[in-house]
Design a protein around this motif. Structure first.
Motif, PDB file in Angstrom:
ATOM      1  N   MET A  12       1.223  11.640   6.350  1.00  0.00           N
ATOM      2  CA  MET A  12       2.677  11.521   6.256  1.00  0.00           C
ATOM      3  C   MET A  12       3.003  11.335   4.783  1.00  0.00           C
ATOM      4  N   GLY A  13       3.300  12.447   4.148  1.00  0.00           N
ATOM      5  CA  GLY A  13       3.489  12.430   2.694  1.00  0.00           C
ATOM      6  C   GLY A  13       4.590  11.486   2.249  1.00  0.00           C
ATOM      7  N   ILE A  14       4.334  10.793   1.150  1.00  0.00           N
ATOM      8  CA  ILE A  14       5.323   9.833   0.648  1.00  0.00           C
ATOM      9  C   ILE A  14       5.841  10.211  -0.731  1.00  0.00           C
ATOM     10  N   GLU A  15       5.309  11.273  -1.274  1.00  0.00           N
ATOM     11  CA  GLU A  15       5.779  11.706  -2.603  1.00  0.00           C
ATOM     12  C   GLU A  15       7.185  12.306  -2.506  1.00  0.00           C
ATOM     13  N   PRO A  16       7.956  12.314  -3.570  1.00  0.00           N
ATOM     14  CA  PRO A  16       7.654  11.710  -4.862  1.00  0.00           C
ATOM     15  C   PRO A  16       7.990  10.214  -4.881  1.00  0.00           C
ATOM     16  N   ILE A  17       6.961   9.385  -5.044  1.00  0.00           N
ATOM     17  CA  ILE A  17       7.157   7.934  -4.956  1.00  0.00           C
ATOM     18  C   ILE A  17       8.087   7.444  -6.060  1.00  0.00           C
TER      19      ILE A  17
ATOM     20  N   SER B 244      17.126 -10.482 -15.268  1.00  0.00           N
ATOM     21  CA  SER B 244      17.761  -9.168 -15.395  1.00  0.00           C
ATOM     22  C   SER B 244      18.221  -8.676 -14.020  1.00  0.00           C
ATOM     23  N   ASP B 245      18.901  -7.547 -14.017  1.00  0.00           N
ATOM     24  CA  ASP B 245      19.599  -7.112 -12.803  1.00  0.00           C
ATOM     25  C   ASP B 245      18.865  -6.085 -11.951  1.00  0.00           C
ATOM     26  N   VAL B 246      17.787  -5.531 -12.508  1.00  0.00           N
ATOM     27  CA  VAL B 246      17.145  -4.417 -11.799  1.00  0.00           C
ATOM     28  C   VAL B 246      15.709  -4.784 -11.425  1.00  0.00           C
ATOM     29  N   PRO B 247      15.376  -4.682 -10.146  1.00  0.00           N
ATOM     30  CA  PRO B 247      13.992  -4.963  -9.749  1.00  0.00           C
ATOM     31  C   PRO B 247      13.039  -3.904 -10.283  1.00  0.00           C
ATOM     32  N   THR B 248      11.783  -4.290 -10.441  1.00  0.00           N
ATOM     33  CA  THR B 248      10.792  -3.379 -11.015  1.00  0.00           C
ATOM     34  C   THR B 248       9.719  -3.008  -9.991  1.00  0.00           C
ATOM     35  N   ALA B 249       9.426  -1.725  -9.938  1.00  0.00           N
ATOM     36  CA  ALA B 249       8.300  -1.246  -9.128  1.00  0.00           C
ATOM     37  C   ALA B 249       7.213  -0.743 -10.065  1.00  0.00           C
ATOM     38  N   ILE B 250       6.012  -1.271  -9.905  1.00  0.00           N
ATOM     39  CA  ILE B 250       4.879  -0.785 -10.695  1.00  0.00           C
ATOM     40  C   ILE B 250       4.009   0.048  -9.756  1.00  0.00           C
TER      41      ILE B 250
ATOM     42  N   TRP C 282      15.698   1.170  -8.749  1.00  0.00           N
ATOM     43  CA  TRP C 282      14.659   0.324  -9.329  1.00  0.00           C
ATOM     44  C   TRP C 282      14.205   0.831 -10.694  1.00  0.00           C
ATOM     45  N   ASN C 283      13.739  -0.087 -11.517  1.00  0.00           N
ATOM     46  CA  ASN C 283      13.022   0.225 -12.748  1.00  0.00           C
ATOM     47  C   ASN C 283      11.584   0.556 -12.345  1.00  0.00           C
ATOM     48  N   VAL C 284      11.107   1.743 -12.688  1.00  0.00           N
ATOM     49  CA  VAL C 284       9.794   2.171 -12.198  1.00  0.00           C
ATOM     50  C   VAL C 284       8.815   2.396 -13.352  1.00  0.00           C
ATOM     51  N   ILE C 285       7.627   1.858 -13.187  1.00  0.00           N
ATOM     52  CA  ILE C 285       6.578   2.030 -14.187  1.00  0.00           C
ATOM     53  C   ILE C 285       5.353   2.594 -13.473  1.00  0.00           C
ATOM     54  N   GLU C 286       4.761   3.633 -14.040  1.00  0.00           N
ATOM     55  CA  GLU C 286       3.548   4.204 -13.444  1.00  0.00           C
ATOM     56  C   GLU C 286       2.358   3.901 -14.354  1.00  0.00           C
ATOM     57  N   ILE C 287       1.319   3.334 -13.763  1.00  0.00           N
ATOM     58  CA  ILE C 287       0.141   2.997 -14.573  1.00  0.00           C
ATOM     59  C   ILE C 287      -1.157   3.268 -13.801  1.00  0.00           C
ATOM     60  N   ASP C 288      -2.258   3.157 -14.528  1.00  0.00           N
ATOM     61  CA  ASP C 288      -3.589   3.187 -13.916  1.00  0.00           C
ATOM     62  C   ASP C 288      -3.872   1.777 -13.401  1.00  0.00           C
TER      63      ASP C 288
ATOM     64  N   GLY D 127       0.832  -1.187   0.000  1.00  0.00           N
ATOM     65  CA  GLY D 127       0.000   0.000   0.000  1.00  0.00           C
ATOM     66  C   GLY D 127       0.875   1.249   0.000  1.00  0.00           C
ATOM     67  N   ASP D 128       0.278   2.370  -0.342  1.00  0.00           N
ATOM     68  CA  ASP D 128       1.063   3.611  -0.287  1.00  0.00           C
ATOM     69  C   ASP D 128       1.415   3.956   1.154  1.00  0.00           C
ATOM     70  N   GLY D 129       0.492   3.695   2.065  1.00  0.00           N
ATOM     71  CA  GLY D 129       0.798   3.921   3.478  1.00  0.00           C
ATOM     72  C   GLY D 129       1.943   3.041   3.955  1.00  0.00           C
ATOM     73  N   GLU D 130       2.031   1.877   3.371  1.00  0.00           N
ATOM     74  CA  GLU D 130       3.097   0.944   3.759  1.00  0.00           C
ATOM     75  C   GLU D 130       4.476   1.536   3.486  1.00  0.00           C
ATOM     76  N   LEU D 131       4.531   2.414   2.482  1.00  0.00           N
ATOM     77  CA  LEU D 131       5.831   3.010   2.139  1.00  0.00           C
ATOM     78  C   LEU D 131       6.356   3.908   3.262  1.00  0.00           C
TER      79      LEU D 131
END
Lengths: 330, 282
Positions: B197-202, B236-242, B211-217, B154-158
């Motif tokens: 407790m703001g978490i941006e910029p995520i 591959s060598d880089v973990p991905t965050a969606i 990390w490799n980051v992808i933003e989607i709906d 969750g975003d709160g989890e961050l």
């Protein structure tokens, strides 16, 4: 006579300490087991050298993971690894393992009953002048309150090695090993015959006047205290209760019946540790006996060189002998 | 986001249908229990359905199959949204869900790996999930397996520090087989994440951790499918965050965006309305 290292006052510089930490046998033991047990992996949080894991890390770099200063992540990741069939050995100072990462141990390791082996080193006041933050006098209490968790405080490197082997070869479930700084003098001789079995106490000395039940670094001190007491006409049985949970209840009850007086000695708060565990067995059995817990009396330990601290807290042989005499009113 | 996937429309419709089922079952189960986590289950419904009906390899007949993909819910309080899916794909009979929250039931508000087939790791203490994934992904590497570990957070989890310990270690250990899915529904128990407790910029945070980051709906099934289909190779060598942009309480108009529905109980009229809206939804 073995070399006096436990309380030697002139050798506390870090590099000498590493050389003297011969009882931290987890690394060599795991390296020995590694070829036959590909499931064994190890991890540390930037303390693989002081905790003795280094020989394994060096010999099997692909099976060793250094997590940096991130104990909570390390413990939970160990749980994730265990869920894939590995048997991870996690080692760091007890203050940062059994205390700092307690919730991770409870939730990610103990509750799912995973084969994670935690080795908290530098227990009690072994870190001396590093400060109270580095002392671990609560870890037995914390880990033993977790269902599924086995809690072991071996007396020396031979004992640690024997029980690590048993844990890999035939034991299921999580274990918290609590070991000292590695510079304590040995109690057991390395040999063919296994002397330390998980869950089975070792009666190291017989006596009829008193039983001293000790664990970890205090076992040897208890033996030496018993020698001193013997010179004064008090014969003490000494039990190495290396496995605090599950406890060898028979050894406790026989001691109470045979000697009528039980003194527990631990490098831990008397609340919740070995002494509490023994008292629970005694009280629920109905076997009458005199009983006293010796350790830290619900206090935060002082800063100082271990040499002085163990004396100050009467956790060396002289101190234990004096506590025993007072206890027996002799 | 444009539609680039070649996945058949029937599959997309199936996933949408199963997301709907997950929401309806969530309503049914929470109504039995009289309390539970609606909002954060609904924000993950399409993610759950995409993973279980399209992305992950698993075998309900052999729940501990060594080579299966792993799914861990860091946000364990969304478990109610997954239970019906696990039953539907065959891990256990659907009737077992009727025991939800009852004394001795396997099914509580948080998932329990000891009791429920198909749960790869239990959770409930927020912040553990990604660390578990690090361990699972290390295990895959040690065994030369090419399965992936998918960790839903969750975003709160961050806000939990351990997440960033795990993020750091995943990049350090080059775990391209690890996928973090952030259900960014923007609410926590006490209010809106940004105010609490703001978490941006995520995105920047994950990127700076390597990390490799992808933003989607996170509700757009076509996009979810396309994203998961085009993940970097597991070796591959880089973990991905969606990072999934989602809506708490999605699918029920009066719940949407409301942190009040993080944990709640609906009255009879509300239940009826919610069911109608979900059934009539996309």
């Amino acid at each position: 006579m073995t070399e006096q290292t436990t309380f030697h006052k002139d050798t506390w510089e870090l590099y000498k300490s590493l050389e003297m930490s011969k009882q931290l046998t987890s690394g060599p033991t795991l390296a020995e087991l590694a070829d036959d047990h590909p499931e064994v992996v190890a991890m540390s949080s930037d303390l693989s050298k002081p905790t003795g894991l280094w020989p394994f890390a060096k010999a099997y770099p692909d099976r060793f993971f250094n997590f940096g200063l991130a104990e909570k992540n390390m413990v939970t990741a160990a749980a994730g690894l265990a869920s894939t069939g590995k048997v991870p050995f996690v080692s760091t100072y007890a203050s940062f393992l059994g205390v700092l990462a307690a919730e991770n141990i409870r939730t990610a390791v103990a509750y799912p009953n995973l084969n994670v082996r935690l080795i908290g080193t530098h227990t009690g006041i072994a870190m001396g002048f590093y400060g109270t933050s580095h002392h671990a006098t609560e870890d037995i209490s914390i880990t033993r309150a977790m269902a599924n968790m086995t809690v072991i405080s071996p007396a020396d490197g031979v004992a640690l090695s024997e029980m690590i082997k048993e844990s890999v070869e035939s034991y299921e479930g999580p274990i918290y090993f609590r070991v000292s700084r590695g510079r304590e003098e040995p109690v057991y001789e390395k040999g063919e015959r296994v002397q330390n079995r998980i869950g089975k106490a070792n009666i190291l000395r017989d006596g009829s006047d008193l039983t001293i039940i000790a664990c970890g670094i205090e076992v040897l001190q208890a033996l030496r205290a018993a020698d001193q007491l013997s010179e004064k006409g008090i014969e003490a049985r000494v039990i190495d209760m290396h496995t605090i949970k599950p406890m060898d209840e028979q050894a406790v009850l026989e001691a109470a019946q045979d000697t009528g007086a039980v003194l527990t000695v631990e490098e831990h708060n008397i609340m919740g540790g070995l002494g509490s565990a023994v008292s629970e067995v005694l009280m629920e059995s109905g076997v009458p006996c005199k009983f006293k817990r010796h350790g830290f009396y619900d206090e935060n330990s002082l800063i100082g060189k271990p040499y002085y601290l163990y004396k100050h807290y009467k956790l060396d042989a002289d101190g234990i002998a004096s506590v025993a005499q007072e206890f027996l009113n002799k | 986001m444009t539609e680039t996937t070649s996945i058949p429309k029937e599959k997309i419709d199936l996933i949408k249908e199963k997301a709907k089922m997950s929401r309806l079952e969530t309503i049914r189960m929470i109504s039995m229990a009289k309390s539970g986590h609606y909002g954060s289950s609904f924000s993950s419904s399409e993610i759950f359905a995409t993973l279980y009906y399209h992305v992950m390899n698993y075998d309900p007949e052999n729940p501990r199959w060594k080579s299966r993909d792993r799914f861990v819910m860091g946000k364990g309080h969304s478990a109610v949204g997954v239970y019906s899916i696990l039953a539907d794909v065959g891990f256990f009979p659907k009737e077992e869900l009727d025991t939800y929250t009852q004394l001795g039931s396997a099914f509580g508000d948080h998932p329990d790996m000891n009791k429920i087939k198909g749960i790869d790791f239990g959770s409930g203490s927020i912040g553990h999930g990604l660390s578990v994934g690090v361990g699972m992904s290390l295990g895959a590497r040690l065994d030369n397996e090419d399965y992936r570990s998918f960790i839903l957070m969750g975003d709160g989890e961050l806000q939990e520090g351990q997440v960033w310990e795990a993020a750091m270690s995943a990049a350090n250990f080059k775990l391209g087989n690890l996928v973090a899915i952030v259900d960014n529904n923007k609410v926590t128990v006490d209010g809106n994440t940004a105010e609490l407790m703001g978490i941006e910029p995520i995105k920047d945070k994950w990127e700076s951790f390597g990390w490799n980051v992808i933003e989607i709906d996170g509700h757009d099934v076509e996009t979810l499918v396309d994203t998961f289909d085009n993940l970097p190779a597991a070796d591959s060598d880089v973990p991905t965050a969606i990072i999934c942009d989602t809506v708490a309480g999605k699918g029920v108009s009066f719940m949407e965006h409301g942190y009040e529905w993080h944990v709640a109980n609906l009255g009879e009229d509300d239940i009826k309305r919610a069911i109608e809206e979900i059934e009539g939804g996309q």
